[in-house]
Design an enzyme around this catalytic site. Structure first.
Site, PDB file in Angstrom:
ATOM      1  N   SER A 117       0.955  -1.623  -0.077  1.00 53.60           N
ATOM      2  CA  SER A 117      -0.100   0.360  -0.614  1.00 53.60           C
ATOM      3  C   SER A 117       0.949   0.803   0.370  1.00 53.60           C
ATOM      4  O   SER A 117       2.064   1.387   0.975  1.00 53.60           O
ATOM      5  CB  SER A 117      -0.702   0.058   1.316  1.00 53.60           C
ATOM      6  OG  SER A 117      -1.375   0.856   1.524  1.00 53.60           O
ATOM      7  N   TYR A 140      -2.578   0.361  10.184  1.00 54.17           N
ATOM      8  CA  TYR A 140      -2.206  -0.598   9.341  1.00 54.17           C
ATOM      9  C   TYR A 140      -1.073  -0.867   8.467  1.00 54.17           C
ATOM     10  O   TYR A 140      -0.563  -1.424   7.223  1.00 54.17           O
ATOM     11  CB  TYR A 140      -3.751  -0.050   8.243  1.00 54.17           C
ATOM     12  CG  TYR A 140      -4.316  -0.761   6.838  1.00 54.17           C
ATOM     13  CD1 TYR A 140      -4.454  -1.314   6.457  1.00 54.17           C
ATOM     14  CD2 TYR A 140      -3.282   0.502   5.931  1.00 54.17           C
ATOM     15  CE1 TYR A 140      -4.640  -1.933   5.105  1.00 54.17           C
ATOM     16  CE2 TYR A 140      -3.684   0.223   4.512  1.00 54.17           C
ATOM     17  CZ  TYR A 140      -4.023  -0.770   3.988  1.00 54.17           C
ATOM     18  OH  TYR A 140      -3.822  -1.282   2.713  1.00 54.17           O
ATOM     19  N   LYS A 179     -17.510  -1.763   0.908  1.00 55.02           N
ATOM     20  CA  LYS A 179     -16.602  -1.301   2.655  1.00 55.02           C
ATOM     21  C   LYS A 179     -17.388  -0.252   2.774  1.00 55.02           C
ATOM     22  O   LYS A 179     -16.590   0.657   3.456  1.00 55.02           O
ATOM     23  CB  LYS A 179     -15.058  -0.600   1.076  1.00 55.02           C
ATOM     24  CG  LYS A 179     -14.589  -2.137   0.483  1.00 55.02           C
ATOM     25  CD  LYS A 179     -13.497  -1.540  -0.502  1.00 55.02           C
ATOM     26  CE  LYS A 179     -11.981  -1.336   0.681  1.00 55.02           C
ATOM     27  NZ  LYS A 179     -10.873  -0.993  -0.162  1.00 55.02           N
TER      28      LYS A 179
END
Ligand SMILES: NC(=O)c1ccc[n+]([C@@H]2O[C@H](COP(=O)([O-])OP(=O)(O)OC[C@H]3O[C@@H](n4cnc5c(N)ncnc54)[C@H](O)[C@@H]3O)[C@@H](O)[C@H]2O)c1
Length: 307
Positions: A117, A140, A179
Protein backbone atom coordinates in the site's frame (compact mmCIF):
# COMPACT_ATOMS: atom_id res chain seq x y z
CA UNK A 1 -1.89 -20.60 -16.23
CA UNK A 2 -4.01 -23.53 -15.17
CA UNK A 3 -4.23 -23.32 -11.39
CA UNK A 4 -4.51 -19.91 -9.76
CA UNK A 5 -5.04 -18.90 -6.13
CA UNK A 6 -6.51 -15.53 -5.17
CA UNK A 7 -6.83 -14.48 -1.52
CA UNK A 8 -9.35 -11.75 -0.72
CA UNK A 9 -11.24 -12.59 -3.90
CA UNK A 10 -14.62 -11.55 -2.46
CA UNK A 11 -13.31 -8.03 -1.95
CA UNK A 12 -13.18 -5.01 -4.23
CA UNK A 13 -9.86 -5.49 -6.03
CA UNK A 14 -9.81 -9.28 -5.61
CA UNK A 15 -13.19 -9.77 -7.31
CA UNK A 16 -12.21 -7.52 -10.23
CA UNK A 17 -9.03 -9.57 -10.53
CA UNK A 18 -10.94 -12.87 -10.47
CA UNK A 19 -13.30 -11.60 -13.17
CA UNK A 20 -10.39 -10.65 -15.43
CA UNK A 21 -8.60 -13.94 -14.75
CA UNK A 22 -11.72 -15.83 -15.86
CA UNK A 23 -11.71 -13.82 -19.11
CA UNK A 24 -8.01 -14.21 -19.81
CA UNK A 25 -7.73 -17.84 -18.67
CA UNK A 26 -11.14 -19.40 -19.30
CA UNK A 27 -9.80 -22.92 -18.81
CA UNK A 28 -7.95 -22.19 -15.57
CA UNK A 29 -9.04 -23.45 -12.18
CA UNK A 30 -9.33 -20.47 -9.85
CA UNK A 31 -9.42 -20.90 -6.08
CA UNK A 32 -10.47 -17.98 -3.88
CA UNK A 33 -9.66 -17.88 -0.16
CA UNK A 34 -11.66 -15.32 1.78
CA UNK A 35 -13.29 -15.16 5.21
CA UNK A 36 -15.82 -12.44 4.27
CA UNK A 37 -14.74 -10.09 7.03
CA UNK A 38 -15.06 -7.22 4.57
CA UNK A 39 -15.88 -8.99 1.31
CA UNK A 40 -19.25 -9.74 -0.24
CA UNK A 41 -20.34 -12.86 -2.12
CA UNK A 42 -22.26 -10.61 -4.57
CA UNK A 43 -18.91 -9.46 -5.92
CA UNK A 44 -18.37 -13.01 -7.18
CA UNK A 45 -21.45 -13.22 -9.37
CA UNK A 46 -20.48 -15.46 -12.32
CA UNK A 47 -17.52 -16.99 -10.48
CA UNK A 48 -16.88 -20.50 -11.80
CA UNK A 49 -14.08 -21.55 -9.45
CA UNK A 50 -13.65 -23.01 -5.98
CA UNK A 51 -14.17 -20.97 -2.81
CA UNK A 52 -12.37 -21.70 0.45
CA UNK A 53 -13.95 -19.87 3.37
CA UNK A 54 -11.00 -19.32 5.66
CA UNK A 55 -8.87 -16.78 7.46
CA UNK A 56 -5.47 -16.81 5.71
CA UNK A 57 -3.69 -16.12 9.01
CA UNK A 58 -5.17 -19.18 10.72
CA UNK A 59 -5.57 -21.55 7.79
CA UNK A 60 -3.42 -24.69 7.72
CA UNK A 61 -2.38 -24.15 4.12
CA UNK A 62 -0.71 -27.52 3.62
CA UNK A 63 -3.63 -29.48 5.08
CA UNK A 64 -6.08 -27.50 2.95
CA UNK A 65 -4.29 -27.79 -0.37
CA UNK A 66 -2.17 -30.93 0.27
CA UNK A 67 0.10 -31.39 -2.77
CA UNK A 68 -1.75 -28.99 -5.07
CA UNK A 69 0.62 -26.82 -7.06
CA UNK A 70 -0.49 -23.36 -8.14
CA UNK A 71 0.93 -21.50 -11.12
CA UNK A 72 0.44 -18.16 -9.39
CA UNK A 73 -0.81 -16.72 -6.13
CA UNK A 74 -2.39 -13.27 -5.91
CA UNK A 75 -2.62 -12.09 -2.32
CA UNK A 76 -5.27 -9.40 -1.79
CA UNK A 77 -6.64 -10.48 1.62
CA UNK A 78 -6.06 -7.94 4.35
CA UNK A 79 -7.93 -5.95 6.92
CA UNK A 80 -8.62 -2.92 4.77
CA UNK A 81 -10.45 -0.68 7.18
CA UNK A 82 -7.63 1.60 8.30
CA UNK A 83 -9.76 2.77 11.23
CA UNK A 84 -9.37 -0.68 12.84
CA UNK A 85 -6.81 0.38 15.42
CA UNK A 86 -6.46 -2.93 17.30
CA UNK A 87 -2.73 -3.48 16.77
CA UNK A 88 -2.88 -7.20 17.53
CA UNK A 89 -5.65 -7.87 15.03
CA UNK A 90 -4.23 -5.74 12.19
CA UNK A 91 -0.68 -6.98 12.62
CA UNK A 92 -1.53 -10.61 13.32
CA UNK A 93 -4.03 -11.17 10.54
CA UNK A 94 -2.18 -9.21 7.88
CA UNK A 95 1.39 -10.27 8.64
CA UNK A 96 0.84 -13.88 9.73
CA UNK A 97 -1.49 -14.47 6.77
CA UNK A 98 1.32 -13.49 4.40
CA UNK A 99 3.92 -15.48 6.33
CA UNK A 100 1.80 -18.64 6.10
CA UNK A 101 1.18 -18.04 2.41
CA UNK A 102 4.92 -17.67 1.72
CA UNK A 103 5.68 -20.83 3.70
CA UNK A 104 3.14 -22.70 1.55
CA UNK A 105 4.50 -21.24 -1.70
CA UNK A 106 8.18 -21.77 -0.85
CA UNK A 107 8.71 -25.46 -1.81
CA UNK A 108 7.62 -24.83 -5.42
CA UNK A 109 8.59 -21.16 -5.41
CA UNK A 110 5.15 -20.32 -6.75
CA UNK A 111 5.16 -16.77 -8.11
CA UNK A 112 3.42 -14.42 -5.68
CA UNK A 113 1.97 -10.97 -6.34
CA UNK A 114 0.76 -9.30 -3.15
CA UNK A 115 -1.02 -6.08 -2.22
CA UNK A 116 1.14 -3.59 -0.39
CA UNK A 117 0.00 0.00 0.00
CA UNK A 118 0.95 3.62 -0.54
CA UNK A 119 0.18 3.93 3.18
CA UNK A 120 3.72 2.61 3.76
CA UNK A 121 5.00 6.08 2.78
CA UNK A 122 3.20 7.71 5.70
CA UNK A 123 2.30 11.39 5.87
CA UNK A 124 4.27 12.90 3.04
CA UNK A 125 3.90 15.24 0.13
CA UNK A 126 5.10 15.40 -3.45
CA UNK A 127 5.81 12.35 -5.59
CA UNK A 128 6.34 9.03 -3.79
CA UNK A 129 9.20 6.85 -5.05
CA UNK A 130 9.69 3.22 -4.08
CA UNK A 131 13.16 3.98 -2.68
CA UNK A 132 11.71 6.32 -0.03
CA UNK A 133 12.04 4.97 3.51
CA UNK A 134 8.89 3.51 5.04
CA UNK A 135 7.12 5.78 7.52
CA UNK A 136 3.91 4.02 8.59
CA UNK A 137 1.52 6.36 10.40
CA UNK A 138 -0.92 3.69 11.59
CA UNK A 139 -1.00 -0.01 12.40
CA UNK A 140 -2.49 -0.90 8.99
CA UNK A 141 0.44 0.78 7.26
CA UNK A 142 2.87 -0.88 9.68
CA UNK A 143 1.46 -4.29 8.73
CA UNK A 144 1.99 -3.52 5.03
CA UNK A 145 5.61 -2.46 5.71
CA UNK A 146 6.09 -5.86 7.36
CA UNK A 147 4.74 -7.56 4.22
CA UNK A 148 7.35 -5.67 2.18
CA UNK A 149 10.07 -6.65 4.67
CA UNK A 150 9.04 -10.32 4.54
CA UNK A 151 8.95 -10.23 0.73
CA UNK A 152 12.42 -8.66 0.52
CA UNK A 153 13.82 -11.17 3.00
CA UNK A 154 12.43 -14.14 1.03
CA UNK A 155 13.59 -12.66 -2.25
CA UNK A 156 17.12 -12.34 -0.84
CA UNK A 157 17.13 -15.94 0.38
CA UNK A 158 15.54 -17.37 -2.78
CA UNK A 159 16.84 -15.30 -5.72
CA UNK A 160 15.02 -17.41 -8.35
CA UNK A 161 11.61 -16.99 -6.67
CA UNK A 162 9.45 -14.09 -7.91
CA UNK A 163 7.61 -12.21 -5.16
CA UNK A 164 6.23 -8.89 -6.33
CA UNK A 165 4.64 -6.25 -4.10
CA UNK A 166 2.36 -3.54 -5.45
CA UNK A 167 1.84 -0.37 -3.47
CA UNK A 168 -1.68 0.48 -4.49
CA UNK A 169 -2.60 4.15 -4.19
CA UNK A 170 -6.29 5.28 -3.90
CA UNK A 171 -8.18 2.67 -5.87
CA UNK A 172 -11.73 3.34 -7.13
CA UNK A 173 -14.11 1.46 -9.38
CA UNK A 174 -16.88 -1.16 -9.63
CA UNK A 175 -17.44 -3.59 -6.73
CA UNK A 176 -16.32 -1.25 -3.94
CA UNK A 177 -19.76 -0.35 -2.53
CA UNK A 178 -19.57 -3.10 0.13
CA UNK A 179 -16.67 -1.20 1.73
CA UNK A 180 -19.10 1.52 2.87
CA UNK A 181 -17.10 4.19 4.76
CA UNK A 182 -13.84 2.56 3.64
CA UNK A 183 -14.78 2.87 -0.07
CA UNK A 184 -12.97 5.45 -2.18
CA UNK A 185 -13.62 9.19 -1.83
CA UNK A 186 -14.73 9.15 -5.45
CA UNK A 187 -17.53 6.75 -4.55
CA UNK A 188 -18.45 8.71 -1.37
CA UNK A 189 -18.68 11.97 -3.32
CA UNK A 190 -20.68 10.26 -6.07
CA UNK A 191 -23.23 8.97 -3.51
CA UNK A 192 -23.68 12.43 -1.98
CA UNK A 193 -24.05 14.15 -5.34
CA UNK A 194 -26.34 11.49 -6.78
CA UNK A 195 -28.62 12.10 -3.80
CA UNK A 196 -28.63 15.82 -4.66
CA UNK A 197 -26.48 16.80 -1.67
CA UNK A 198 -23.48 19.11 -1.80
CA UNK A 199 -20.26 17.04 -1.70
CA UNK A 200 -18.41 17.40 1.61
CA UNK A 201 -14.62 17.68 1.60
CA UNK A 202 -12.00 19.06 3.94
CA UNK A 203 -11.31 22.77 3.54
CA UNK A 204 -10.56 23.90 0.84
CA UNK A 205 -10.70 20.80 -1.32
CA UNK A 206 -7.16 21.21 -2.60
CA UNK A 207 -5.71 18.05 -1.04
CA UNK A 208 -4.53 15.88 -3.90
CA UNK A 209 -4.65 12.13 -4.27
CA UNK A 210 -3.37 9.66 -6.80
CA UNK A 211 -6.68 7.99 -7.68
CA UNK A 212 -6.10 4.83 -9.67
CA UNK A 213 -8.86 3.03 -11.53
CA UNK A 214 -9.35 -0.62 -10.61
CA UNK A 215 -9.04 -1.69 -14.26
CA UNK A 216 -5.47 -0.36 -14.25
CA UNK A 217 -4.82 -2.00 -10.87
CA UNK A 218 -5.97 -5.38 -12.20
CA UNK A 219 -3.93 -4.96 -15.39
CA UNK A 220 -0.78 -4.12 -13.44
CA UNK A 221 -1.37 -6.91 -10.91
CA UNK A 222 -1.48 -9.41 -13.78
CA UNK A 223 1.49 -7.85 -15.53
CA UNK A 224 3.49 -8.05 -12.30
CA UNK A 225 3.69 -11.82 -12.80
CA UNK A 226 6.10 -11.09 -15.65
CA UNK A 227 8.43 -9.03 -13.49
CA UNK A 228 12.04 -9.91 -14.33
CA UNK A 229 12.81 -10.29 -10.61
CA UNK A 230 11.29 -9.83 -7.18
CA UNK A 231 10.59 -6.19 -6.50
CA UNK A 232 8.14 -3.68 -5.06
CA UNK A 233 6.31 -1.25 -7.36
CA UNK A 234 4.05 1.73 -6.99
CA UNK A 235 0.63 1.15 -8.51
CA UNK A 236 -1.06 4.48 -9.14
CA UNK A 237 -2.23 6.60 -12.04
CA UNK A 238 0.93 8.68 -11.73
CA UNK A 239 -1.21 11.82 -11.43
CA UNK A 240 -2.40 13.83 -8.44
CA UNK A 241 -5.91 15.21 -8.65
CA UNK A 242 -7.57 17.45 -6.04
CA UNK A 243 -10.95 16.72 -4.45
CA UNK A 244 -12.25 19.89 -6.10
CA UNK A 245 -11.24 18.47 -9.49
CA UNK A 246 -12.98 15.16 -8.71
CA UNK A 247 -16.15 17.09 -7.83
CA UNK A 248 -15.90 19.02 -11.10
CA UNK A 249 -15.57 15.75 -13.08
CA UNK A 250 -18.55 14.26 -11.22
CA UNK A 251 -20.65 17.40 -11.81
CA UNK A 252 -19.81 17.23 -15.50
CA UNK A 253 -20.85 13.59 -15.87
CA UNK A 254 -23.82 13.60 -13.51
CA UNK A 255 -25.23 16.74 -15.08
CA UNK A 256 -25.22 18.54 -11.71
CA UNK A 257 -23.84 21.88 -10.52
CA UNK A 258 -23.26 21.12 -6.85
CA UNK A 259 -20.77 23.32 -5.01
CA UNK A 260 -18.44 21.63 -2.51
CA UNK A 261 -19.25 22.09 1.15
CA UNK A 262 -15.98 22.62 2.98
CA UNK A 263 -15.66 21.19 6.46
CA UNK A 264 -12.86 21.55 9.00
CA UNK A 265 -10.23 18.87 8.93
CA UNK A 266 -10.11 17.21 12.37
CA UNK A 267 -6.83 15.41 11.64
CA UNK A 268 -3.56 16.91 12.79
CA UNK A 269 -1.76 14.85 10.16
CA UNK A 270 -3.44 14.57 6.78
CA UNK A 271 -1.63 13.90 3.56
CA UNK A 272 -1.71 17.04 1.44
CA UNK A 273 -0.65 15.25 -1.75
CA UNK A 274 -0.09 11.67 -2.86
CA UNK A 275 1.28 10.80 -6.27
CA UNK A 276 2.90 7.61 -7.45
CA UNK A 277 6.16 7.75 -9.32
CA UNK A 278 5.39 5.14 -11.99
CA UNK A 279 8.80 5.12 -13.67
CA UNK A 280 9.89 1.81 -12.11
CA UNK A 281 6.66 0.12 -13.28
CA UNK A 282 7.21 1.55 -16.74
CA UNK A 283 10.86 0.49 -16.94
CA UNK A 284 10.65 -2.96 -15.30
CA UNK A 285 7.14 -4.12 -16.19
CA UNK A 286 6.45 -2.05 -19.29
CA UNK A 287 3.28 -0.92 -17.53
CA UNK A 288 1.62 2.45 -18.11
CA UNK A 289 -1.80 3.22 -16.60
CA UNK A 290 -4.53 3.76 -19.21
CA UNK A 291 -6.86 5.85 -17.06
CA UNK A 292 -6.79 9.19 -15.29
CA UNK A 293 -9.77 10.31 -13.17
CA UNK A 294 -10.97 12.31 -16.20
CA UNK A 295 -11.44 9.03 -18.11
CA UNK A 296 -11.80 6.51 -15.26
CA UNK A 297 -14.66 8.29 -13.46
CA UNK A 298 -17.00 8.34 -16.49
CA UNK A 299 -16.18 4.69 -17.17
CA UNK A 300 -17.02 3.90 -13.52
CA UNK A 301 -20.24 5.94 -13.59
CA UNK A 302 -21.36 3.91 -16.59
CA UNK A 303 -21.29 0.79 -14.42
CA UNK A 304 -23.02 2.50 -11.46
CA UNK A 305 -25.95 4.07 -13.26
CA UNK A 306 -26.35 2.51 -16.69
CA UNK A 307 -28.38 4.84 -18.87
N1 LIG B 1 -8.64 -0.13 -2.20
C1 LIG B 1 -7.54 0.61 -2.04
O1 LIG B 1 -7.56 1.83 -2.28
C2 LIG B 1 -6.27 -0.03 -1.56
C3 LIG B 1 -5.14 0.80 -1.39
C4 LIG B 1 -3.96 0.23 -0.94
C5 LIG B 1 -3.88 -1.13 -0.69
N2 LIG B 1 -4.98 -1.91 -0.85
C6 LIG B 1 -4.87 -3.35 -0.57
O2 LIG B 1 -5.48 -4.07 -1.62
C7 LIG B 1 -6.02 -5.30 -1.10
C8 LIG B 1 -7.49 -5.41 -1.50
O3 LIG B 1 -8.21 -4.34 -0.91
P1 LIG B 1 -9.71 -4.00 -1.29
O4 LIG B 1 -9.80 -2.54 -1.49
O5 LIG B 1 -10.16 -4.91 -2.35
O6 LIG B 1 -10.46 -4.31 0.09
P2 LIG B 1 -11.64 -5.29 0.47
O7 LIG B 1 -11.87 -5.08 1.93
O8 LIG B 1 -12.78 -5.09 -0.44
O9 LIG B 1 -11.02 -6.72 0.20
C9 LIG B 1 -10.26 -7.47 1.14
C10 LIG B 1 -10.77 -8.89 1.12
O10 LIG B 1 -9.94 -9.69 1.95
C11 LIG B 1 -10.74 -10.47 2.82
N3 LIG B 1 -9.94 -10.73 4.03
C12 LIG B 1 -9.44 -9.81 4.88
N4 LIG B 1 -8.68 -10.40 5.81
C13 LIG B 1 -8.72 -11.73 5.54
C14 LIG B 1 -8.12 -12.88 6.14
N5 LIG B 1 -7.31 -12.77 7.20
N6 LIG B 1 -8.36 -14.09 5.59
C15 LIG B 1 -9.16 -14.22 4.50
N7 LIG B 1 -9.74 -13.17 3.88
C16 LIG B 1 -9.51 -11.94 4.39
C17 LIG B 1 -12.00 -9.65 3.05
O11 LIG B 1 -13.10 -10.41 3.46
C18 LIG B 1 -12.19 -9.01 1.68
O12 LIG B 1 -12.97 -9.82 0.84
C19 LIG B 1 -5.80 -5.25 0.40
O13 LIG B 1 -4.63 -5.97 0.70
C20 LIG B 1 -5.59 -3.78 0.68
O14 LIG B 1 -4.83 -3.55 1.85
C21 LIG B 1 -6.18 -1.39 -1.28
Amino acid sequence: MRNILVTGGAGFIGSNLVRELQVRHPEARIVVVDDFRSGDFRNLRGFRGDFVTADVSRLDWNAQFRDEIFDAIFHEASITDTTVHDPYLQAHDNIEGFRRLLRFAEPHQTPVVYASSAATYGICSGVQEESQPAAPANIYAFSKVQLDNLARDHARRFPAWRIVGLRYFNVYGPAESHKKAAASMIYQLYLQMKAGRRPRVFRAGEHCRDFVYVKDVVAMTLQALNAPRSDIFNCGSGQAVSFNEVIAILNRHLGTRLEPEYIDNPYAFYQPHTQADMSRARAELGFTPRFTPATGIPDYLGSLSPS
